[in-house]
Design an enzyme around this catalytic site. Structure first.
Site, PDB file in Angstrom:
ATOM      1  N   GLU A 112       0.620  -1.099  -0.064  1.00 30.09           N
ATOM      2  CA  GLU A 112       0.023  -0.001  -0.040  1.00 30.09           C
ATOM      3  C   GLU A 112       0.976   1.287   0.022  1.00 30.09           C
ATOM      4  O   GLU A 112       1.920   1.216   0.609  1.00 30.09           O
ATOM      5  CB  GLU A 112      -0.720   0.072   1.227  1.00 30.09           C
ATOM      6  CG  GLU A 112      -1.948  -1.140   1.332  1.00 30.09           C
ATOM      7  CD  GLU A 112      -2.388  -1.390   2.783  1.00 30.09           C
ATOM      8  OE1 GLU A 112      -3.411  -1.899   2.743  1.00 30.09           O
ATOM      9  OE2 GLU A 112      -1.681  -1.275   3.623  1.00 30.09           O
ATOM     10  N   ARG A 122       3.471   4.551  15.745  1.00 27.34           N
ATOM     11  CA  ARG A 122       2.293   5.222  15.684  1.00 27.34           C
ATOM     12  C   ARG A 122       0.999   4.587  15.768  1.00 27.34           C
ATOM     13  O   ARG A 122      -0.098   5.141  16.045  1.00 27.34           O
ATOM     14  CB  ARG A 122       2.540   5.995  14.153  1.00 27.34           C
ATOM     15  CG  ARG A 122       2.141   5.344  12.881  1.00 27.34           C
ATOM     16  CD  ARG A 122       0.916   4.928  12.676  1.00 27.34           C
ATOM     17  NE  ARG A 122       0.438   4.651  11.038  1.00 27.34           N
ATOM     18  CZ  ARG A 122      -0.261   3.696  10.915  1.00 27.34           C
ATOM     19  NH1 ARG A 122      -0.662   2.886  11.475  1.00 27.34           N
ATOM     20  NH2 ARG A 122      -0.513   3.578   9.509  1.00 27.34           N
ATOM     21  N   ASP A 144      -7.648  -5.068   8.636  1.00 27.37           N
ATOM     22  CA  ASP A 144      -7.196  -3.896   7.822  1.00 27.37           C
ATOM     23  C   ASP A 144      -7.137  -3.859   6.562  1.00 27.37           C
ATOM     24  O   ASP A 144      -6.421  -3.265   5.954  1.00 27.37           O
ATOM     25  CB  ASP A 144      -5.899  -3.336   8.619  1.00 27.37           C
ATOM     26  CG  ASP A 144      -4.766  -4.131   8.421  1.00 27.37           C
ATOM     27  OD1 ASP A 144      -4.790  -5.458   8.050  1.00 27.37           O
ATOM     28  OD2 ASP A 144      -3.723  -3.922   8.957  1.00 27.37           O
ATOM     29  N   SER A 171      -9.564   0.253  13.998  1.00 29.39           N
ATOM     30  CA  SER A 171      -8.491   0.851  13.258  1.00 29.39           C
ATOM     31  C   SER A 171      -7.910   0.343  12.032  1.00 29.39           C
ATOM     32  O   SER A 171      -7.860  -1.116  12.251  1.00 29.39           O
ATOM     33  CB  SER A 171      -7.405   0.762  14.395  1.00 29.39           C
ATOM     34  OG  SER A 171      -6.071   0.958  13.917  1.00 29.39           O
TER      35      SER A 171
END
Ligand code: NAD
Length: 345
Positions: free
Chosen positions: A56, A112, A227, A292
């Site tokens: 990605e 992060r 995800d 998330s």
């Protein structure tokens, strides 16, 4: 010259600054960028899927700085001695278009992602939370646990992984840091009595690692591992019972837990909670779910933070990345080189 922070310098920077300090300060950077969410360019990430994984690109800009991350997700990699997720990225100056910083981002992604989970838990979990369940004890797990402890002060950790060696690794890593870790027999055992449940497993499948009956009233769920299209972790009944908070709905509806429910399923954007535009938790019994998937603004935040902290330090070095002729129109002359002899190859 462009600054470069590679893997070994990132490790040195983490060791010299302290992981807890970094996760706490980074959570503040992510929160600052969430508060100015509307000033960013936003788009779902560009994903190139294969049967066993995805590669990605994740770009964003606030008009002054631009960033992108290259990241992969290959759940079968650990069986080959490789990591599920690796990454690198760039931070650039919008006015010139010149890159400022190139950085490894495998470690930065773990940082992060954990800092964002901690921020979500701070706004959505019960403030008196003491116990966290960690389902999936792989690469991200310790970072997640430490960040949530920094945000909420949790003391006990209940871990379950289908791979006992992964749970043993987590115990080995976290016990010396003062965690009271219980290795559970299964997901239900891990979730029992937990105030915060983090699911962080890797399987390119619509898995159900957490069912509705495992989630008690008032629990906050950080759902990290779902995800990608066809890659989820939660029983859809949890989403219907709870209130679901997301990063960027246009991306999460493709990649997150909510790909399992109807296209207009109601969700709240987390930035609206962080910026005080809307309420997060409204009652002690409410089940809250942070669905998330990882969004480009979080990568922007960690690159911005890293640049602020390392730009003038020995943790970053100059690299010869951008051709810079004295006459900006004479790239050809520059390519002819100087009179210095060309070394034999
Ligand atoms: P990893 O492969 O290192 O660890 C995953 C762990 O999950 C492994 O130890 C595996 O044994 C375990 N597992 C698999 N199925 C399980 C099950 N049913 N029950 C319990 N344990 C199970 O991967 P990682 O780097 O830790 O990443 C974990 C997940 O988080 C991946 O799916 C990754 O794509 C995702 N991720 C999301 C974000 C985000 O921003 N949301 C960021 C990074 C990674």
């Amino acid at each position: 010259m462009v600054r470069f922070v590679g893997v070994q310098n990132t490790v040195r920077w983490i060791r010299s600054t302290g992981l807890e300090t970094i996760l706490g300060e980074l959570s503040d950077y992510v929160a600052d960028d969430y508060r100015r969410w509307e000033s960013f360019d936003k788009s779902p990430r560009a994903a190139s899927h294969s049967p066993i994984g995805v590669i990605e690109l994740m770009p964003t800009s606030d008009g002054q700085l631009y960033s992108f991350k290259y990241v992969n997700g290959h759940p079968s990699n650990p069986a080959k001695g490789l990591q599920t997720v690796t990454a690198f990225g760039v931070l650039s100056d919008v006015d010139s278009g010149y890159p400022l910083l190139v950085a490894e981002m495998t470690l930065l992604t773990a940082l992060r992602t954990a800092a964002t989970s901690a921020m979500a838990a701070k706004y959505l979990a019960q403030p008196d939370s003491t116990t966290m369940a960690m389902i999936g004890a792989g690469t991200q797990a310790e970072f997640q646990a430490i960040a949530v402890r920094e945000a909420l002060g949790i003391r006990s950790l209940r871990v379950f992984d289908t791979d006992p060696a992964a749970s043993a690794k987590l115990v080995r890593n976290l016990t010396p840091l003062g965690f009271d870790v219980y290795v559970a027999e299964d997901s239900a055992d891990a979730a029992s009595g937990a105030d915060v449940i983090t699911t962080c497993t890797a399987d390119k499948a619509n898995a159900t690692v957490l069912t509705d009956d495992m989630v008690g009233p008032g629990v906050h769920v950080n759902a990290i591992g779902g995800d990608c299209p066809g890659k989820t972790e939660l029983d859809a009944a949890i989403l219907r019972r709870g209130d679901v908070f997301v990063e960027f709905p246009e991306q999460t509806r493709i990649e997150g837990e909510i790909q399992q429910v109807e296209a207009d399923f109601p969700v709240t954007e987390l930035w609206e909670v962080v910026s005080g535009k809307t309420v997060g938790r409204s009652s002690a019994d409410q089940v809250t779910v942070f669905d998330s998937v990882g969004f480009a603004i979080e990568d922007f935040s960690v690159l911005r933070y890293l640049h602020d902290k390392t730009n003038h330090s020995a943790f970053s070095v100059d690299i010869d990345l951008v051709a810079d002729p004295d006459d900006p129109k004479d790239l050809f002359g520059f390519a002819q080189g100087s009179d210095a002899p060309v070394p034999a190859l």
